[in-house]
Design an enzyme around this catalytic site. Structure first.
Site, PDB file in Angstrom:
ATOM      1  N   LYS A  24     -47.813  20.873 -37.772  1.00 37.25           N
ATOM      2  CA  LYS A  24     -49.371  20.944 -36.691  1.00 37.25           C
ATOM      3  C   LYS A  24     -49.049  21.492 -35.439  1.00 37.25           C
ATOM      4  CE  LYS A  24     -48.989  16.732 -33.518  1.00 37.25           C
ATOM      5  NZ  LYS A  24     -48.243  16.075 -33.052  1.00 37.25           N
TER       6      LYS A  24
ATOM      7  N   CYS B 284     -41.578  12.459 -40.770  1.00 34.63           N
ATOM      8  CA  CYS B 284     -41.207  11.158 -40.623  1.00 34.63           C
ATOM      9  C   CYS B 284     -42.369  10.448 -41.707  1.00 34.63           C
ATOM     10  CB  CYS B 284     -40.996  10.781 -39.396  1.00 34.63           C
ATOM     11  SG  CYS B 284     -39.782  11.385 -38.478  1.00 34.63           S
TER      12      CYS B 284
ATOM     13  N   GLY C 296     -53.151  18.278 -45.198  1.00 33.05           N
ATOM     14  CA  GLY C 296     -52.122  17.326 -45.724  1.00 33.05           C
ATOM     15  C   GLY C 296     -51.196  16.979 -44.565  1.00 33.05           C
ATOM     16  N   PHE C 297     -50.523  15.722 -44.597  1.00 31.62           N
ATOM     17  CA  PHE C 297     -49.903  15.903 -43.497  1.00 31.62           C
ATOM     18  C   PHE C 297     -48.377  16.530 -43.835  1.00 31.62           C
ATOM     19  CE2 PHE C 297     -49.437  11.134 -45.771  1.00 31.62           C
ATOM     20  CZ  PHE C 297     -48.379  11.566 -46.173  1.00 31.62           C
TER      21      PHE C 297
ATOM     22  N   GLY D  68     -27.540  12.166 -30.324  1.00 31.86           N
ATOM     23  CA  GLY D  68     -28.050  12.972 -31.318  1.00 31.86           C
ATOM     24  C   GLY D  68     -28.947  13.413 -30.118  1.00 31.86           C
TER      25      GLY D  68
ATOM     26  N   GLU E 211     -38.667   4.862 -32.151  1.00 31.14           N
ATOM     27  CA  GLU E 211     -39.715   5.522 -31.033  1.00 31.14           C
ATOM     28  C   GLU E 211     -40.868   6.011 -32.019  1.00 31.14           C
ATOM     29  OE1 GLU E 211     -39.226   6.817 -27.494  1.00 31.14           O
ATOM     30  OE2 GLU E 211     -41.030   7.501 -28.063  1.00 31.14           O
TER      31      GLU E 211
ATOM     32  N   SER F 275     -57.334  17.452 -43.540  1.00 34.83           N
ATOM     33  CA  SER F 275     -56.570  18.425 -43.482  1.00 34.83           C
ATOM     34  C   SER F 275     -56.301  18.930 -45.070  1.00 34.83           C
ATOM     35  CB  SER F 275     -55.226  18.172 -43.061  1.00 34.83           C
ATOM     36  OG  SER F 275     -54.287  17.097 -43.236  1.00 34.83           O
TER      37      SER F 275
ATOM     38  N   VAL G 203     -35.467   3.279 -39.465  1.00 35.78           N
ATOM     39  CA  VAL G 203     -34.162   2.336 -39.863  1.00 35.78           C
ATOM     40  C   VAL G 203     -34.606   1.691 -41.178  1.00 35.78           C
ATOM     41  CG1 VAL G 203     -32.308   3.246 -38.390  1.00 35.78           C
ATOM     42  CG2 VAL G 203     -33.646   1.077 -38.304  1.00 35.78           C
TER      43      VAL G 203
ATOM     44  N   LYS H 159     -42.019  -0.314 -37.010  1.00 34.60           N
ATOM     45  CA  LYS H 159     -42.005   1.215 -36.492  1.00 34.60           C
ATOM     46  C   LYS H 159     -42.777   1.682 -37.975  1.00 34.60           C
ATOM     47  CE  LYS H 159     -40.801   5.736 -35.983  1.00 34.60           C
ATOM     48  NZ  LYS H 159     -42.247   6.070 -34.527  1.00 34.60           N
TER      49      LYS H 159
HETATM   50  P1  NAD Z   1     -32.985  15.278 -35.592  1.00 34.92           P
HETATM   51  O1  NAD Z   1     -32.765  15.846 -36.933  1.00 34.92           O
HETATM   52  O2  NAD Z   1     -33.636  16.681 -34.931  1.00 34.92           O
HETATM   53  O3  NAD Z   1     -31.584  15.338 -34.468  1.00 34.92           O
HETATM   54  C1  NAD Z   1     -30.533  14.286 -35.237  1.00 34.92           C
HETATM   55  C2  NAD Z   1     -29.433  14.815 -34.540  1.00 34.92           C
HETATM   56  O4  NAD Z   1     -28.123  14.139 -34.798  1.00 34.92           O
HETATM   57  C3  NAD Z   1     -29.119  16.388 -35.149  1.00 34.92           C
HETATM   58  O5  NAD Z   1     -28.191  17.035 -34.185  1.00 34.92           O
HETATM   59  C4  NAD Z   1     -27.669  15.555 -35.703  1.00 34.92           C
HETATM   60  O6  NAD Z   1     -26.601  16.842 -35.332  1.00 34.92           O
HETATM   61  C5  NAD Z   1     -26.988  14.374 -34.724  1.00 34.92           C
HETATM   62  N1  NAD Z   1     -26.285  13.846 -35.766  1.00 34.92           N
HETATM   63  C6  NAD Z   1     -26.046  13.472 -36.290  1.00 34.92           C
HETATM   64  N2  NAD Z   1     -25.036  12.694 -36.644  1.00 34.92           N
HETATM   65  C7  NAD Z   1     -24.885  12.534 -35.899  1.00 34.92           C
HETATM   66  C8  NAD Z   1     -23.292  11.588 -34.837  1.00 34.92           C
HETATM   67  N3  NAD Z   1     -22.672  11.131 -36.453  1.00 34.92           N
HETATM   68  N4  NAD Z   1     -22.888  12.750 -34.131  1.00 34.92           N
HETATM   69  C9  NAD Z   1     -23.296  13.207 -32.987  1.00 34.92           C
HETATM   70  N5  NAD Z   1     -24.415  13.728 -33.247  1.00 34.92           N
HETATM   71  C10 NAD Z   1     -24.925  13.713 -34.316  1.00 34.92           C
HETATM   72  O7  NAD Z   1     -33.449  14.163 -35.892  1.00 34.92           O
HETATM   73  P2  NAD Z   1     -34.715  13.840 -35.190  1.00 34.92           P
HETATM   74  O8  NAD Z   1     -36.371  14.072 -35.225  1.00 34.92           O
HETATM   75  O9  NAD Z   1     -34.677  13.637 -33.506  1.00 34.92           O
HETATM   76  O10 NAD Z   1     -35.390  11.968 -35.307  1.00 34.92           O
HETATM   77  C11 NAD Z   1     -34.240  11.100 -35.362  1.00 34.92           C
HETATM   78  C12 NAD Z   1     -34.580   9.975 -35.551  1.00 34.92           C
HETATM   79  O11 NAD Z   1     -35.668   9.444 -35.150  1.00 34.92           O
HETATM   80  C13 NAD Z   1     -35.055   9.645 -36.727  1.00 34.92           C
HETATM   81  O12 NAD Z   1     -34.519   8.800 -37.575  1.00 34.92           O
HETATM   82  C14 NAD Z   1     -36.149   9.924 -36.699  1.00 34.92           C
HETATM   83  O13 NAD Z   1     -37.104   9.326 -38.243  1.00 34.92           O
HETATM   84  C15 NAD Z   1     -36.773   9.180 -36.143  1.00 34.92           C
HETATM   85  N6  NAD Z   1     -37.892   9.884 -34.982  1.00 34.92           N
HETATM   86  C16 NAD Z   1     -38.387  11.070 -34.940  1.00 34.92           C
HETATM   87  C17 NAD Z   1     -40.000  10.928 -34.703  1.00 34.92           C
HETATM   88  C18 NAD Z   1     -39.987  12.564 -34.323  1.00 34.92           C
HETATM   89  O14 NAD Z   1     -41.295  12.727 -33.823  1.00 34.92           O
HETATM   90  N7  NAD Z   1     -39.064  13.604 -34.693  1.00 34.92           N
HETATM   91  C19 NAD Z   1     -40.068  10.036 -33.511  1.00 34.92           C
HETATM   92  C20 NAD Z   1     -40.116   8.979 -33.847  1.00 34.92           C
HETATM   93  C21 NAD Z   1     -38.807   8.642 -34.897  1.00 34.92           C
HETATM   94  C1  UGA Z   2     -45.835  10.830 -36.231  1.00 32.49           C
HETATM   95  C2  UGA Z   2     -46.574   9.614 -35.721  1.00 32.49           C
HETATM   96  O1  UGA Z   2     -47.928   9.939 -35.180  1.00 32.49           O
HETATM   97  C3  UGA Z   2     -45.514   8.984 -34.750  1.00 32.49           C
HETATM   98  O2  UGA Z   2     -46.485   7.662 -33.517  1.00 32.49           O
HETATM   99  C4  UGA Z   2     -44.648   9.069 -34.382  1.00 32.49           C
HETATM  100  O3  UGA Z   2     -43.527   8.785 -33.555  1.00 32.49           O
HETATM  101  C5  UGA Z   2     -44.007  10.311 -35.806  1.00 32.49           C
HETATM  102  O4  UGA Z   2     -44.576   9.591 -36.613  1.00 32.49           O
HETATM  103  C6  UGA Z   2     -42.430  10.103 -36.434  1.00 32.49           C
HETATM  104  O5  UGA Z   2     -41.880   8.737 -36.247  1.00 32.49           O
HETATM  105  O6  UGA Z   2     -42.018  10.992 -36.903  1.00 32.49           O
HETATM  106  P1  UGA Z   2     -45.485  13.588 -36.266  1.00 32.49           P
HETATM  107  O7  UGA Z   2     -44.701  13.647 -37.673  1.00 32.49           O
HETATM  108  O8  UGA Z   2     -44.988  13.906 -35.006  1.00 32.49           O
HETATM  109  O9  UGA Z   2     -45.932  11.808 -35.141  1.00 32.49           O
HETATM  110  O10 UGA Z   2     -47.630  14.106 -35.870  1.00 32.49           O
HETATM  111  P2  UGA Z   2     -48.755  13.418 -36.372  1.00 32.49           P
HETATM  112  O11 UGA Z   2     -49.575  13.601 -35.102  1.00 32.49           O
HETATM  113  O12 UGA Z   2     -49.093  12.004 -36.725  1.00 32.49           O
HETATM  114  O13 UGA Z   2     -49.048  14.075 -37.208  1.00 32.49           O
HETATM  115  C7  UGA Z   2     -48.159  14.086 -38.457  1.00 32.49           C
HETATM  116  C8  UGA Z   2     -49.003  14.888 -39.742  1.00 32.49           C
HETATM  117  O14 UGA Z   2     -50.513  14.410 -39.968  1.00 32.49           O
HETATM  118  C9  UGA Z   2     -49.562  16.952 -39.570  1.00 32.49           C
HETATM  119  O15 UGA Z   2     -48.550  17.180 -40.218  1.00 32.49           O
HETATM  120  C10 UGA Z   2     -50.681  16.389 -39.271  1.00 32.49           C
HETATM  121  O16 UGA Z   2     -51.135  17.765 -38.641  1.00 32.49           O
HETATM  122  C11 UGA Z   2     -51.794  15.700 -39.352  1.00 32.49           C
HETATM  123  N1  UGA Z   2     -52.441  15.000 -39.258  1.00 32.49           N
HETATM  124  C12 UGA Z   2     -52.893  14.176 -38.774  1.00 32.49           C
HETATM  125  C13 UGA Z   2     -53.756  14.794 -40.197  1.00 32.49           C
HETATM  126  O17 UGA Z   2     -54.123  15.609 -41.425  1.00 32.49           O
HETATM  127  N2  UGA Z   2     -55.702  14.462 -39.633  1.00 32.49           N
HETATM  128  C14 UGA Z   2     -55.280  13.507 -38.612  1.00 32.49           C
HETATM  129  O18 UGA Z   2     -56.118  12.865 -38.078  1.00 32.49           O
HETATM  130  C15 UGA Z   2     -54.135  13.207 -37.866  1.00 32.49           C
END
Ligand code: NAD
Ligand code: UGA
Length: 464
Positions: free
Chosen positions: A339, A276, A271-272, A10, A161, A269, A132, A220
């Protein structure tokens, strides 16, 4: 000693930046290969234009790529060679069948487990990096054991993460904590130590927390639910502020001084957004409902309901202020990303505000410093089912903010990009029909100065 061979399945917003930092900090003690089935994404990771925008990421990738960091579509080869395998694939909300609209879809996790079982020729530590549902490690374990070659063993760890987009590199370089969950057996503890050793290249040991697998998985979901809940709480207050002449920024400052509450994440804001918060709360809601804990489910569901309401409330304010009709009126949308400092638009509040304004026939002129026009088109068509052509009629995307604002009846700030604060709004005001409206969905502009220029201002949680 041979470097620890790490594979990450991924190459998305998490896999790419996380592995880049592991490679940077691990140096010659690690070899990291990030694989993905999406060839276009891998090609971009190997090019000068990375597939995601994240401050500081380019520099890290440039330092490591081709040395101890590799991006590839050879999933089988990378699995075979690896000691540690991160599973970092997407886990979106299910859009079909059982749990539709609430449960997380773990089909990509399952396909990774099947690929790992098929291609492993030696023992592996398999790490859930994706967010998950609780007890997914058990699913992984069963699939791996049922399909692996004889004599091959797997240890499964949970290592969620916590990075936020826009600050991913600094979050990864100095995390508040690294969480590792594993089994309490001697093998489980050995696997935890192996993964901990990777992080210890740069993370102080006292920031590496170990728990059992299930606590780690649930932590998480809990962390994201608590963070989102704070935003819904302050947004709920913002509505009360608007009705009582209290000022939400003052309320946030006053309550944030209480060390038990803390000052962060109290920015009211529109809205978030993001891929995720909503997904993970709905995942928690589904879990609670399936455990017959309906009051718990209702409690967390309300965080999402409040957020949807806040987005709708903002677009309704625009319509009402513009004399109850925005039909054929030009409205400039400043910011489309969920954001600042990211080009990611997943679940961005801007999508839903624009949807509502399109329903009312507004002409939208959109500017965002990092979001591509094709992405905006895709997002707005996805909320216009059956009437996709309205996007072509009603929306223009601009690369110059002044062009987007020129002659607009209203300007609406939907993302908190710093550059918006530097604009020459007096120049913009001169081009706008009067009264000229400005809606600040992020409370980032100098409202007193804008009012002085003649703007009619509406902000979140305050009377201007
Ligand atoms: P993303 O969609 O950007 O990336 C996922 C990647 O996995 C894609 O490029 C897809 O092609 C690939 N993929 C799917 N199935 C596959 C397979 N079978 N083999 C190989 N590649 C495959 O997703 P993301 O934002 O990186 O999020 C990944 C996970 O991390 C999610 O569960 C999300 O909830 C979690 N997470 C995301 C964030 C964030 O800020 N985006 C932060 C913390 C946790
Ligand atoms: C969020 C968490 O902050 C991370 O710890 C987590 O790993 C991640 O989700 C995830 O699991 O994907 P992210 O969504 O990237 O990170 O960004 P944030 O900074 O949390 O902002 C989320 C949303 O809330 C944005 O739209 C932001 O503008 C909004 N927000 C944030 C507010 O409206 N007010 C605030 O005070 C803070």
């Amino acid at each position: 000693m041979a470097p620890t061979n790490i594979c990450c399945i991924g190459a998305g917003y998490v896999g790419g930046p996380t592995c880049s930092v592991i490679a940077l900090k691990g140096g010659d003690q690690v070899k990291v290969t990030v694989v993905d089935i999406n060839q276009k994404r891998i090609a971009a990771w190997n090019s000068d234009e990375l597939p995601i925008y994240e401050p500081g990421l380019d520099e890290v990738v440039q330092q490591c790529r081709g040395k101890n960091l590799f991006f590839s579509t050879d999933v089988a080869g990378a699995i075979k060679a690896a000691d540690l395998i991160f599973v970092s694939v997407n886990t979106p909300t299910k859009l079909y069948g059982l749990g539709k609209g609430s449960a997380a879809d773990v089909k990509y996790i399952e396909s990774c487990a099947r690929a790992i079982a098929e291609h492993s020729e030696g023992p592996k530590i398999v790490i859930e990096k994706s967010t998950v549902p609780a007890r997914t490690a058990e699913t992984l374990d069963r699939i791996l054991r049922a399909n692996c070659k004889p004599g091959i063993t797997f240890e499964i760890l949970s290592n969620p993460e916590f990075l936020a987009e826009g600050t991913a590199i600094s979050d990864l370089m100095s995390p508040d904590r690294v969480l590792i969950g594993g089994s309490t057996t001697p093998e489980g503890q050995k696997a935890i130590q192996a993964l901990s050793a990777v992080y210890e290249h740069w993370v102080p040991k006292d920031r590496i927390i170990t728990t059992n697998t299930w606590s780690s998985e649930l932590s998480k979901l809990a962390a994201n639910a608590f963070l989102a809940q704070r935003i819904s709480s302050i947004n709920a207050m913002s509505a009360i502020c608007e009705a009582t002449e209290a000022d939400v920024s003052e309320v946030a400052r006053a309550i944030g001084k209480d060390s038990r509450l803390g000052a962060k994440f109290l920015q009211a804001s529109v809205g978030f957004g993001g891929s995720c918060f909503q997904k993970d709360i709905l995942n928690l809601v589904y879990l609670a409902d399936s455990l017959n804990l309906h009051e718990v489910a209702d409690y967390w569901r309300q965080v999402v309901i409040l957020n949807d309401w806040q987005e709708r409330r903002f677009s309704t304010r625009i319509i009402k202020a513009l004399f109850n009709t925005v039909s054929s009126k030009k409205i400039c949308i400043l910011g489309f990303a969920f954001k600042k400092n990211t080009g990611d638009t997943r679940e961005s509040a801007a999508i839903y505000v624009c949807q509502h304004l399109m329903d009312e026939g507004a002409q939208l002129a959109i500017y965002d410093p990092k979001v591509k026009a094709e992405q905006i088109d895709l997002d707005l068509k996805s909320v216009s089912q059956g009437q996709e052509d309205r996007v072509d009629r009603l929306v223009t995307v601009h690369s110059d903010p002044y062009e987007a604002m020129d002659g607009a009846h209203a300007v609406a700030v939907l993302t908190e990009w710093d550059e918006f604060k530097t604009y020459d709004f007096a120049k913009v005001y001169a081009t706008m029909p009067k009264p000229a409206f400005l809606f600040d969905g992020r409370n980032i502009l100098d409202h007193a100065a804008l009012r002085q220029m003649g703007f009619e201002i509406e902000a979140i949680g305050k009377k201007i």
